[in-house]
Design a protein around this motif. Sequence first.
Motif, PDB file in Angstrom:
ATOM      1  N   PRO A  56       0.937  -1.156  -0.120  1.00  0.00           N
ATOM      2  CA  PRO A  56      -0.053  -0.078  -0.025  1.00  0.00           C
ATOM      3  C   PRO A  56       0.823   1.300  -0.115  1.00  0.00           C
ATOM      4  N   ASP A  57       0.721   2.086  -0.856  1.00  0.00           N
ATOM      5  CA  ASP A  57       1.203   3.372  -1.176  1.00  0.00           C
ATOM      6  C   ASP A  57       2.934   3.266  -1.074  1.00  0.00           C
ATOM      7  N   GLY A  58       3.356   2.046  -1.737  1.00  0.00           N
ATOM      8  CA  GLY A  58       4.698   1.656  -1.580  1.00  0.00           C
ATOM      9  C   GLY A  58       5.313   2.267  -2.762  1.00  0.00           C
ATOM     10  N   HIS A  59       4.845   3.047  -3.883  1.00  0.00           N
ATOM     11  CA  HIS A  59       5.480   3.458  -4.864  1.00  0.00           C
ATOM     12  C   HIS A  59       6.156   4.812  -4.825  1.00  0.00           C
ATOM     13  N   GLY A  60       5.712   5.572  -3.749  1.00  0.00           N
ATOM     14  CA  GLY A  60       6.076   7.006  -3.815  1.00  0.00           C
ATOM     15  C   GLY A  60       5.589   7.936  -4.629  1.00  0.00           C
ATOM     16  N   LEU A  61       4.451   7.618  -4.984  1.00  0.00           N
ATOM     17  CA  LEU A  61       3.852   8.449  -6.122  1.00  0.00           C
ATOM     18  C   LEU A  61       2.422   9.178  -5.386  1.00  0.00           C
ATOM     19  N   THR A  62       2.151  10.354  -5.832  1.00  0.00           N
ATOM     20  CA  THR A  62       1.215  11.005  -5.443  1.00  0.00           C
ATOM     21  C   THR A  62       0.483  11.481  -6.785  1.00  0.00           C
ATOM     22  N   VAL A  63      -1.200  11.169  -6.881  1.00  0.00           N
ATOM     23  CA  VAL A  63      -1.702  11.223  -8.042  1.00  0.00           C
ATOM     24  C   VAL A  63      -3.156  12.092  -7.810  1.00  0.00           C
ATOM     25  N   LEU A  64      -3.153  12.959  -8.728  1.00  0.00           N
ATOM     26  CA  LEU A  64      -4.576  13.757  -8.871  1.00  0.00           C
ATOM     27  C   LEU A  64      -5.103  13.069 -10.075  1.00  0.00           C
ATOM     28  N   PRO A  65      -6.350  12.322  -9.633  1.00  0.00           N
ATOM     29  CA  PRO A  65      -6.846  11.545 -11.005  1.00  0.00           C
ATOM     30  C   PRO A  65      -7.740  12.363 -11.748  1.00  0.00           C
ATOM     31  N   PHE A  66      -7.417  13.471 -12.347  1.00  0.00           N
ATOM     32  CA  PHE A  66      -8.407  14.378 -13.063  1.00  0.00           C
ATOM     33  C   PHE A  66      -8.010  14.383 -14.666  1.00  0.00           C
ATOM     34  N   TRP A  67      -8.029  13.035 -15.187  1.00  0.00           N
ATOM     35  CA  TRP A  67      -7.665  12.978 -16.483  1.00  0.00           C
ATOM     36  C   TRP A  67      -9.001  13.559 -17.237  1.00  0.00           C
ATOM     37  N   SER A  68      -9.933  13.670 -16.919  1.00  0.00           N
ATOM     38  CA  SER A  68     -11.231  14.395 -17.563  1.00  0.00           C
ATOM     39  C   SER A  68     -11.927  15.587 -16.700  1.00  0.00           C
TER      40      SER A  68
END
Length: 479
Positions: A325-337
């Motif tokens: 869980p959350d082990g990738h070190g990424l932060t995403v705002l999922p606003f593709w649309s």
Amino acid sequence: MSILVVDIGSSSVRALLFDEQAKPIPGALCQIKHSFHTAGDGEATADPRHLQQLTEECITQVVQHPAASDIQAVGVSSFVGNILGVDASGSAVTPCFTYADGRGGELVKTLQDKIDVPTNYQATGCRLHPAYATVRLYWYQQQYPEAYRRVARWMDFAAYLYRQWFGQTVTSYSVASWSGLLNRAQLAWDDRWLNLLQLDPAALPTLADTMDTVQGLLPPYNERWQVLADVPFFLAIGDGAAANIGSGGVDSTSAALSIGSTSAIRRVSTDRLPPVPDGLWGYRVTAQHPLIGGATTEGGTLYEWARKTLQLEADVEAALAAQVPDGHGLTVLPFWSGERSPGWHSEASGTLHGLRLSTTPLDILHALLESIALRLAHIAGVLLPGEARIMAGGGAIAASTVWPQIIANALNRPLHMLSEGETSARGIAILLLSHLHQRQWTDYPPQIARVIQPQRSAVEIYQQARQRQQALYQQFYKG
């Protein structure tokens, strides 16, 4: 007896038969996939004539089933937040603009100066956003003034179908509530928007309740569908409202979580006119049953986008299950649309922060799924009382063995996973059957496949990830 349900979704059209227990009749299903036309300027439209043909083909195939000989009623579920223009003869003269069409977002600030925003929000239950017909019509009026004046009537796609089939232009309070044009208290088209958009009420469909019907198919439909010639067609209902009923989210003690093409959490309110919490929306199931909730534009479509764009294998679930869980070190705002609930920034776009040379395509997919779960957790924190059960369904979440656990951890709530595969269509069947037989919605409880409990260690990790996501959001859209 049987019930015919026509389910017009964002990615497919289906027609299917249900029995008296609101169970699908084996073999009585036709499904045809479709997709919106999209372009780089934010366009997301459908061809109404093509979509009409697909819908009619599904009906034509299903009414050949033996159980169709005793159809007692027809119900329709439709993707909502759409609008199209027709001429005086009822022929479409514009595309069907969908909720995902982002054009016109730059006009929101202009509209904020023309209308009392807080008053409008509570009056219509909708924010100023291109997902709604308010901004869409204003944009079309400004962009194409001559074409705007040539439109004789504006309507949603389901009303367009009824116009073709019956010669009547009528829509339900449920579908109308997704437009931003419906006054929640008066259950009438909102005068302020009619004045601002220079629209006569006659330029919009007649309003009626969800359980009202039309019947008497016009030629050639009365010949093409002879078994339906005199069968009552109930007015269309919004697919989200239908999914709540089909999921068992029928009162304030339970909520429906749906993840298909998009994602949403909704609950039926016991108040006739509940206040709309900031960032959420207020729609309708029927005149007497408000629906409060929030939705994100992303859901299963983002999963598929990532899988195809990153060239991941079709069966990627086993690999996802091994991710920390959350082990990738990424932060995403999922606003593709763009963003809908809770911030409603139509100009927002997807953000992927924290990429390193060690980042893998699987990391990115995992981070995307987690990011949607974190946004849903924000909505749930505003919407739901602590004791409310969450009934979870929809094609995208049902197809994944990993995503439900991620969502349960992010929400820190158990998910009651439905074994029902057709929640919107099932909801329509329940609405019709309960009305025809004078029964309650609760008389048709859904089947629960399993209950997924949140994992304490992951809950704490996702709480921190949510704070990190919100901090990034603040930098882009609040600072």
